[in-house]
Design a protein around this motif. Structure first.
Motif, short mmCIF file in Angstrom:
data_model
loop_
_atom_site.label_atom_id
_atom_site.label_comp_id
_atom_site.label_asym_id
_atom_site.label_seq_id
_atom_site.Cartn_x
_atom_site.Cartn_y
_atom_site.Cartn_z
N ALA A 66 0.83 -1.20 0.00
CA ALA A 66 0.00 0.00 0.00
C ALA A 66 0.87 1.26 0.00
O ALA A 66 0.54 2.25 -0.67
CB ALA A 66 -0.93 0.00 1.22
N GLN A 67 1.98 1.20 0.72
CA GLN A 67 2.88 2.37 0.75
C GLN A 67 3.49 2.60 -0.63
O GLN A 67 3.72 3.76 -1.03
CB GLN A 67 3.96 2.19 1.80
N THR A 68 3.78 1.55 -1.35
CA THR A 68 4.28 1.70 -2.72
C THR A 68 3.28 2.46 -3.57
O THR A 68 3.66 3.31 -4.40
CB THR A 68 4.58 0.33 -3.34
N ILE A 69 2.01 2.17 -3.38
CA ILE A 69 0.96 2.88 -4.12
C ILE A 69 0.98 4.37 -3.78
O ILE A 69 0.77 5.23 -4.65
CB ILE A 69 -0.43 2.28 -3.81
N LEU A 70 1.23 4.70 -2.52
CA LEU A 70 1.33 6.10 -2.11
C LEU A 70 2.45 6.81 -2.88
O LEU A 70 2.27 7.92 -3.38
CB LEU A 70 1.60 6.21 -0.61
N VAL A 71 3.61 6.15 -2.95
CA VAL A 71 4.76 6.75 -3.63
C VAL A 71 4.46 6.94 -5.11
O VAL A 71 4.67 8.03 -5.67
CB VAL A 71 6.01 5.86 -3.46
N GLU A 72 3.95 5.91 -5.73
CA GLU A 72 3.62 6.01 -7.16
C GLU A 72 2.61 7.11 -7.43
O GLU A 72 2.73 7.88 -8.39
CB GLU A 72 3.08 4.67 -7.66
N GLY A 73 1.61 7.22 -6.55
CA GLY A 73 0.58 8.23 -6.73
C GLY A 73 1.12 9.64 -6.60
O GLY A 73 0.75 10.54 -7.37
N ALA A 74 2.00 9.87 -5.63
CA ALA A 74 2.57 11.20 -5.45
C ALA A 74 3.42 11.61 -6.64
O ALA A 74 3.34 12.75 -7.13
CB ALA A 74 3.40 11.24 -4.17
#
Length: 339
Positions: free
Chosen positions: A53-61
């Motif tokens: 889920a944290q990877t998704i945060l990074v990709e989204g930012a």
């Protein structure tokens, strides 16, 4: 240009042409929800683990910052990314999917300004045309690694802080419209013998004070040369300690001009104890909240001093004390000129 021993003045003034900020449900209910480009309504974000889920945060930012500036990822020279998970796993896996040349950053919660300073250094010295700096954290991933899984339900002392579920990215370019990065002071590792992992603010305060004092001396400036000075995540415990340490050095920093990102992110009635923490905390508060004030000219010169506790599960198990660091970056408004 090197200024003193620990500082750089960026004569070419790299520009933050866009930012991307992503948060979780707790952040969406916080004090500055308008600072986020994207908010998720659950911590899993559709993944099978909090680390994914944290990877998704990074990709989204990162993708948000690129989209807002109409810059293709193929035109970005370097991705500077960091987090708190073992071996920077979320950042590295985001680097895999983004396919941008990748430099992993670890400064704990100081990573946001470490990355922005180094990215600006690359741009200022013609080492890159576009750089993305991103820092992230996830409450449940961090709690599981450094303390106890949230399912354990362990009670925390009032000195503890709440790790933000958030990621903030800045796209820095050689030219363009936006806030200018005009200087940076890189901190030294300071360890005052604190070993309590539930008192990060108290442990980090001396490092923040040392970096701020060094910055003032090397740039021949003082508190009045800034509209606002913010630390990363000293919280309710560390901020007054840092203020007192600077007062002992002859620097008076009032409450109006000296604040903390960890005290801006959440509302007073949210159960965050001493405030917010995590690399994502200073990243989203700076890129999503404070930069809006810089862009409007409300803040002409901003000093962001991101703070980090460089402990690990291994160092804690071996009963080591906590080394701490703070990195400072000067951001100036494109309107109204310098102070």
């Amino acid at each position: 240009m090197l200024v003193g021993k620990q500082s750089w003045r960026f004569d070419n003034q790299p520009v933050i042409i866009s930012t991307g900020t992503v948060g979780g449900p707790f952040e969406g209910n916080g004090a500055i929800p308008e600072a986020f480009d994207l908010l998720h309504d659950e911590l899993w974000i559709g993944e099978k683990s909090f680390e994914k889920a944290q990877t998704i945060l990074v990709e989204g930012a990162v993708t948000t910052a690129l989209k807002k500036a109409s810059v293709k990822k193929e035109d970005v020279n370097f991705l500077l990314a960091g987090d708190l998970v073992n071996q920077l796993t979320p950042s590295s896996f985001a680097g895999r999917s983004l396919a941008i040349p990748y430099l992993g950053m670890f400064g704990a919660c100081s990573t946001s300004m470490e990355g922005l300073a180094l990215g600006s250094f690359l741009i200022n010295g013609s080492g890159a045309h576009h750089v993305v700096s991103v820092a992230s954290s996830h409450n449940s991933a961090t709690e599981k690694q450094f303390r106890y899984p949230t399912e354990y339900g362990g009670q925390k002392p009032p000195t503890a802080q709440w790790t933000a579920t958030a990621a903030g990215a800045a796209l820095v370019a050689k030219t363009g419209d936006g806030p200018r990065v005009t200087g940076a002071t890189m901190g030294k590792v300071i360890d005052m013998g604190i070993s309590d992992p539930f008192n990060m603010g108290g442990a980090m305060a001396p490092a923040a004070a040392d970096t701020i004092e060094t910055h003032f001396k090397e740039f021949h400036r003082g508190p009045d040369d800034y509209d606002l000075i913010v630390t990363g995540d000293l919280g309710q415990i560390g901020l007054p300690i840092c203020r007192d340490l600077l007062k002992q050095k002859g620097y008076e920093l009032g409450h109006d001009r000296f604040q903390d990102c960890g005290l801006m992110l959440y509302k007073e009635d949210q159960p965050v104890l001493a405030g917010a923490s995590g690399p994502g905390c200073s990243a989203v508060v700076t890129y999503g909240h404070l930069l809006n004030k810089v862009k409007s000219g409300e803040i002409r010169r901003l000093l962001v001093v991101a703070t980090g506790a460089l402990l690990s599960p291994l160092s804690f198990q071996q009963k080591e004390t906590i080394p701490c660091i703070a990195h400072a970056v000067v951001i100036e408004s494109p309107k109204g000129g310098a102070l």
